[in-house]
Design an enzyme around this catalytic site. Sequence first.
Site, mmCIF file in Angstrom:
data_model
loop_
_atom_site.group_PDB
_atom_site.id
_atom_site.type_symbol
_atom_site.label_atom_id
_atom_site.label_comp_id
_atom_site.label_asym_id
_atom_site.label_seq_id
_atom_site.Cartn_x
_atom_site.Cartn_y
_atom_site.Cartn_z
ATOM 1 N N SER A 108 -3.059 2.677 1.344
ATOM 2 C CA SER A 108 -1.998 2.285 2.276
ATOM 3 C C SER A 108 -0.799 3.215 2.145
ATOM 4 O O SER A 108 -0.106 3.484 3.122
ATOM 5 C CB SER A 108 -1.579 0.837 2.008
ATOM 6 O OG SER A 108 -2.675 -0.028 2.155
ATOM 7 N N ALA A 109 -0.568 3.688 0.926
ATOM 8 C CA ALA A 109 0.559 4.600 0.699
ATOM 9 C C ALA A 109 0.447 5.832 1.585
ATOM 10 O O ALA A 109 1.440 6.283 2.175
ATOM 11 C CB ALA A 109 0.602 5.002 -0.775
ATOM 12 N N HIS A 146 1.552 2.243 -8.026
ATOM 13 C CA HIS A 146 1.420 1.521 -9.294
ATOM 14 C C HIS A 146 2.671 1.709 -10.161
ATOM 15 O O HIS A 146 3.764 1.920 -9.650
ATOM 16 C CB HIS A 146 0.143 1.927 -10.028
ATOM 17 C CG HIS A 146 -1.108 1.700 -9.223
ATOM 18 N ND1 HIS A 146 -1.259 0.646 -8.347
ATOM 19 C CD2 HIS A 146 -2.271 2.405 -9.138
ATOM 20 C CE1 HIS A 146 -2.449 0.703 -7.779
ATOM 21 N NE2 HIS A 146 -3.078 1.760 -8.235
#
Length: 273
Positions: A108-109, A146
């Site tokens: 998604s990033a 993350h």
Amino acid sequence: MEISVGHTPDADDAFMFYGMFSGKVTSPSFTVTHVIKDIENLNRKAKSPELDVTAVSVHACAHIPDYTILRSGGSFGIGYGPIVTATKEMTIEELQKAKIAIPGKMTSAFLLLQLMIGKFDYLEMNFSDIPIAVKDGKVDAGLVIHETQLSYSQEGIIKILDVGEWWDKTTDGLPVPLGINVMKDSFGLETIRKFDKFLQESIQFGLKHADDALEYAMEYGRGKPRDLIEKFVKMYVNDVTVNMGESGEKSIRKFFEMAIQKNLVQKFNLKFA
């Protein structure tokens, strides 16, 4: 019923599944075997599809027609999300011409950054290798996800762009759609919803027994200090994780509406439990 469940080696996923995988939250309907892979690996597996239930990037939904989105277990940023790092300040115009390390084409990033700055030259690599590649000059910039969203300064690099902030402002405060859990359509909606409730109970158990769940999650902390892992878990295990509700579903739909308008993904049918 025995089912395979895929999740990432990330502290927030471990926290969510603590109750389920520790046997402290059980279901009369399911016994689970878990498969641990990084998110892009799970995204690719879901294209087959291999696993019965799996964590995937929201972006991957455009490429996995055989799965239904669960309402629990999602990773949504609340005003924050992936960031772009470099060794020096760069403008958006410079980034558009730069080579940017990304953690996978189906993350998604990656799609969020494309929505923000347009298409750009990129190099795929494991997310944990990105800070070093940036620091060593192998790439001009790096898109990080993350816990590196919190530890980048310790890696000797700086934040030059906050994709989560951009999404928050662009969508009037919708949560940032990053990761979700999905289940094979072939199980049928009744069974999918039953497992969804099982996962929700596991997440709620973790939140009620946060110290124990965090201790379990530290096994997936990749050597990061406990306070950083705790901060990361609290960022991505939130109210929208327990149940995405209207705001979570709306953010996912908005994500793909924008991507389709920019021809970054093809139109497809979203399915929610």
